[in-house]
Design a protein around this motif. Structure first.
Motif, PDB file in Angstrom:
ATOM      1  N   ARG A   1       0.850  -1.187   0.000  1.00 54.71           N
ATOM      2  CA  ARG A   1       0.000   0.000   0.000  1.00 54.71           C
ATOM      3  C   ARG A   1       0.893   1.247   0.000  1.00 54.71           C
ATOM      4  N   ILE A   2       0.632   2.138  -0.955  1.00 53.72           N
ATOM      5  CA  ILE A   2       1.388   3.392  -1.057  1.00 53.72           C
ATOM      6  C   ILE A   2       0.378   4.518  -1.170  1.00 53.72           C
ATOM      7  N   ASN A   3       0.434   5.454  -0.224  1.00 56.07           N
ATOM      8  CA  ASN A   3      -0.499   6.577  -0.267  1.00 56.07           C
ATOM      9  C   ASN A   3       0.198   7.826   0.244  1.00 56.07           C
ATOM     10  N   HIS A   4      -0.427   8.955  -0.061  1.00 56.44           N
ATOM     11  CA  HIS A   4       0.122  10.268   0.277  1.00 56.44           C
ATOM     12  C   HIS A   4      -0.830  10.942   1.243  1.00 56.44           C
ATOM     13  N   ARG A   5      -0.292  11.289   2.435  1.00 55.09           N
ATOM     14  CA  ARG A   5      -1.136  11.958   3.416  1.00 55.09           C
ATOM     15  C   ARG A   5      -0.277  12.894   4.268  1.00 55.09           C
ATOM     16  N   GLY A   6      -0.797  14.101   4.482  1.00 58.75           N
ATOM     17  CA  GLY A   6      -0.119  15.061   5.346  1.00 58.75           C
ATOM     18  C   GLY A   6       1.267  15.460   4.892  1.00 58.75           C
ATOM     19  N   GLY A   7       1.509  15.549   3.590  1.00 64.71           N
ATOM     20  CA  GLY A   7       2.825  15.936   3.101  1.00 64.71           C
ATOM     21  C   GLY A   7       3.857  14.841   3.141  1.00 64.71           C
ATOM     22  N   ALA A   8       3.450  13.622   3.484  1.00 65.01           N
ATOM     23  CA  ALA A   8       4.380  12.496   3.559  1.00 65.01           C
ATOM     24  C   ALA A   8       3.869  11.353   2.703  1.00 65.01           C
ATOM     25  N   LEU A   9       4.802  10.585   2.168  1.00 62.23           N
ATOM     26  CA  LEU A   9       4.482   9.408   1.370  1.00 62.23           C
ATOM     27  C   LEU A   9       4.683   8.181   2.249  1.00 62.23           C
ATOM     28  N   CYS A  10       3.612   7.422   2.443  1.00 64.94           N
ATOM     29  CA  CYS A  10       3.654   6.254   3.322  1.00 64.94           C
ATOM     30  C   CYS A  10       3.577   4.978   2.488  1.00 64.94           C
ATOM     31  N   THR A  11       4.533   4.102   2.706  1.00 59.50           N
ATOM     32  CA  THR A  11       4.589   2.820   1.998  1.00 59.50           C
ATOM     33  C   THR A  11       4.565   1.706   3.027  1.00 59.50           C
ATOM     34  N   THR A  12       3.567   0.824   2.920  1.00 58.56           N
ATOM     35  CA  THR A  12       3.414  -0.271   3.871  1.00 58.56           C
ATOM     36  C   THR A  12       3.352  -1.592   3.122  1.00 58.56           C
ATOM     37  N   ILE A  13       4.207  -2.527   3.510  1.00 61.35           N
ATOM     38  CA  ILE A  13       4.212  -3.869   2.916  1.00 61.35           C
ATOM     39  C   ILE A  13       3.895  -4.854   4.031  1.00 61.35           C
ATOM     40  N   THR A  14       2.768  -5.545   3.877  1.00 61.64           N
ATOM     41  CA  THR A  14       2.305  -6.481   4.899  1.00 61.64           C
ATOM     42  C   THR A  14       2.168  -7.863   4.281  1.00 61.64           C
ATOM     43  N   ASN A  15       2.668  -8.868   4.983  1.00 62.91           N
ATOM     44  CA  ASN A  15       2.504 -10.243   4.497  1.00 62.91           C
ATOM     45  C   ASN A  15       1.828 -11.094   5.560  1.00 62.91           C
ATOM     46  N   THR A  16       1.161 -12.132   5.098  1.00 66.25           N
ATOM     47  CA  THR A  16       0.498 -13.066   6.010  1.00 66.25           C
ATOM     48  C   THR A  16       1.520 -14.050   6.574  1.00 66.25           C
ATOM     49  N   ALA A  17       1.037 -14.930   7.427  1.00 63.39           N
ATOM     50  CA  ALA A  17       1.922 -15.937   8.019  1.00 63.39           C
ATOM     51  C   ALA A  17       2.335 -16.956   6.952  1.00 63.39           C
ATOM     52  N   PRO A  18       3.532 -17.517   7.038  1.00 60.50           N
ATOM     53  CA  PRO A  18       3.968 -18.518   6.056  1.00 60.50           C
ATOM     54  C   PRO A  18       3.150 -19.802   6.185  1.00 60.50           C
ATOM     55  N   THR A  19       3.032 -20.511   5.071  1.00 58.52           N
ATOM     56  CA  THR A  19       2.271 -21.773   5.058  1.00 58.52           C
ATOM     57  C   THR A  19       3.174 -22.988   5.044  1.00 58.52           C
ATOM     58  N   ARG A  20       4.473 -22.793   4.866  1.00 61.38           N
ATOM     59  CA  ARG A  20       5.412 -23.912   4.874  1.00 61.38           C
ATOM     60  C   ARG A  20       6.755 -23.433   5.412  1.00 61.38           C
ATOM     61  N   PRO A  21       7.594 -24.342   5.879  1.00 65.19           N
ATOM     62  CA  PRO A  21       8.888 -23.941   6.452  1.00 65.19           C
ATOM     63  C   PRO A  21       9.769 -23.258   5.417  1.00 65.19           C
ATOM     64  N   ALA A  22      10.575 -22.328   5.909  1.00 68.21           N
ATOM     65  CA  ALA A  22      11.489 -21.597   5.022  1.00 68.21           C
ATOM     66  C   ALA A  22      12.805 -22.337   4.899  1.00 68.21           C
ATOM     67  N   PHE A  23      13.412 -22.249   3.714  1.00 69.02           N
ATOM     68  CA  PHE A  23      14.737 -22.813   3.496  1.00 69.02           C
ATOM     69  C   PHE A  23      15.792 -21.921   4.154  1.00 69.02           C
ATOM     70  N   ALA A  24      16.864 -22.559   4.602  1.00 58.84           N
ATOM     71  CA  ALA A  24      17.978 -21.801   5.180  1.00 58.84           C
ATOM     72  C   ALA A  24      18.793 -21.178   4.052  1.00 58.84           C
ATOM     73  N   LEU A  25      18.728 -19.853   3.917  1.00 59.53           N
ATOM     74  CA  LEU A  25      19.444 -19.129   2.867  1.00 59.53           C
ATOM     75  C   LEU A  25      20.451 -18.167   3.495  1.00 59.53           C
ATOM     76  N   PRO A  26      21.589 -17.941   2.808  1.00 60.66           N
ATOM     77  CA  PRO A  26      22.580 -17.015   3.363  1.00 60.66           C
ATOM     78  C   PRO A  26      22.050 -15.586   3.408  1.00 60.66           C
ATOM     79  N   SER A  27      22.344 -14.902   4.508  1.00 61.58           N
ATOM     80  CA  SER A  27      21.880 -13.520   4.665  1.00 61.58           C
ATOM     81  C   SER A  27      22.842 -12.771   5.568  1.00 61.58           C
ATOM     82  N   ALA A  28      23.177 -11.526   5.168  1.00 60.50           N
ATOM     83  CA  ALA A  28      24.062 -10.679   5.983  1.00 60.50           C
ATOM     84  C   ALA A  28      23.278  -9.750   6.897  1.00 60.50           C
ATOM     85  N   HIS A  29      21.920  -9.800   6.804  1.00 56.76           N
ATOM     86  CA  HIS A  29      21.046  -8.973   7.648  1.00 56.76           C
ATOM     87  C   HIS A  29      21.338  -7.480   7.483  1.00 56.76           C
ATOM     88  N   HIS A  30      21.698  -7.081   6.265  1.00 60.23           N
ATOM     89  CA  HIS A  30      21.984  -5.674   5.999  1.00 60.23           C
ATOM     90  C   HIS A  30      20.833  -4.967   5.288  1.00 60.23           C
TER      91      HIS A  30
END
Length: 370
Positions: free
Chosen positions: A303-332
């Motif tokens: 969701r991307i909307n403009h309110r009060g002179g600011a641009l608000c971007t919200t990304i929401t996801n539901t709960a996962p339905t299956r286990p996640a694979f172990a992938l490399p990540s630097a958490h950056h």
């Protein structure tokens, strides 16, 4: 902590007042020539910075007709601190010493008295008195020149340090460009080739579709890598942009190619600044990537909307339905998004939702970044 120097006008005013007080203590009210010479010498000190030699000449009557010494010594000191002509300074010091030594009026001069021991001591004292402001002025001039020279040396060293740092950075960027070209680009190219082969030889439509997506993403990654390698190798030359830069017009393609079920809802003003558009694009890209990596089977809403002179971007996801694979990540990823938002005067917040999903919110001021 260094003290601030008083204003020049204040210093000159105090000096003129001191010279007038010195003249007043040595001149009687009925001595017209002495009074005129003292006033001339004291007031001439106002010209000492612009016309130092003229000021010194105007203060000589003070030394001749009175015992006041502040005005001529101040003028001689100023001339010495501003002039490099040693012969001129020596001559002015000698003239002042002789003027101070000679009696007034000159008609009272007696050759036999001039040769007396007391007068010889008086002459030596006058020479020493004249030499003192000259030496002090030359010392101040040398100190001023030394300070300027040290400032130049410090500036040169700072410039040299910056050049050294830039040289080291250029070497590191060149090495990084070689590694990206020789290792990362090579491996991504192999992924694209293998995906192309799988797309052609796949047994079912789902496999071919997945292979086509992998090949398309690999080709896109290769293009971005080539641009980044060009930027890294251009270090030290003219500024190079990472082109092409994404904008909000590319969001729909980004969501469609994310590999997850995602919905895009936008309510945007016209002509947003490019920096804001890039920040929103990169935030959505990072959020969808995290959903794909850490929440398999989840759906997402952007969701991307403009309110009060600011641009608000919200990304929401539901709960996962299956286990996640172990992938490399630097958490950056989230750290980089927060830094980008801070540069633009915005904020990034993130955290789990009550339904077991995750939400990432970016808020950016629009007018500030135009």
């Amino acid at each position: 902590m260094s003290l601030r120097r008083p204003p020049i006008l204040l210093l000159d005013t105090v000096l003129v007042g001191f010279a007038l007080a010195d003249a007043w203590s040595h001149v009687g009210t009925g001595e017209q020539p002495a009074m005129a010479g003292s006033l001339l010498g004291a007031l001439a000190l106002t010209l000492r910075r612009r016309l130092p030699l003229t000021t010194f000449v105007l203060t000589l009557p003070t030394a001749l007709v009175t015992d006041a010494a502040v005005a001529p010594m101040a003028a001689l000191y100023t001339l010495s601190s501003l002039s490099r002509h040693r012969l001129l300074l020596g001559g002015c010091a000698l003239i002042y010493a002789v003027t101070d030594f000679l009696p007034w009026p000159w008609s009272s001069m007696d050759a036999s008295e001039m040769a007396q021991t007391n007068n010889l001591f008086h002459l030596s004292y006058a020479l020493a008195t004249a030499a003192a402001p000259v030496f002090l002025g030359q010392l101040v001039q040398a100190r001023r020149e030394l300070s300027l020279r040290l400032a130049d040396i410090s500036e040169a060293r700072e410039h040299e340090r910056l050049l050294t740092a830039q040289n080291v950075l250029a070497k590191e960027r060149a090495q990084l460009a070689r590694e990206m070209h020789d290792v990362v680009s090579h491996q991504v190219s192999l992924i694209a080739v293998q995906a192309g082969a799988l797309q052609v030889g796949g047994q079912d439509a789902e496999t071919r579709q997945a292979a086509a997506t992998i090949r398309r993403l690999s080709v896109q990654t290769l293009e971005e890598l080539r641009h980044m390698v060009s930027v890294l190798r251009a270090s030290g030359s003219r500024p190079t942009e990472l082109t092409p830069q994404p904008s909000l017009a590319d969001l729909e393609c980004l969501v469609d190619a994310s590999g997850i079920e995602a919905k895009l809802e936008t309510d945007l003003p016209d002509e947003l600044p490019p920096t804001v558009q890039r920040a929103v694009y990169r935030t959505v890209q990072e959020a969808l990537t995290n959903v794909r990596k850490h929440a398999p089977g989840a759906t997402a809403t952007v969701r991307i909307n403009h309110r009060g002179g600011a641009l608000c971007t919200t990304i929401t996801n539901t709960a996962p339905t299956r286990p996640a694979f172990a992938l490399p990540s630097a958490h950056h990823g989230l750290v980089g998004l927060a830094q980008r938002a801070e540069i633009l005067g915005g904020t990034v917040t993130s955290g789990p939702t009550d339904q077991g999903g995750y939400e990432l919110c970016l808020e950016l001021p629009v007018e500030r970044n135009r």
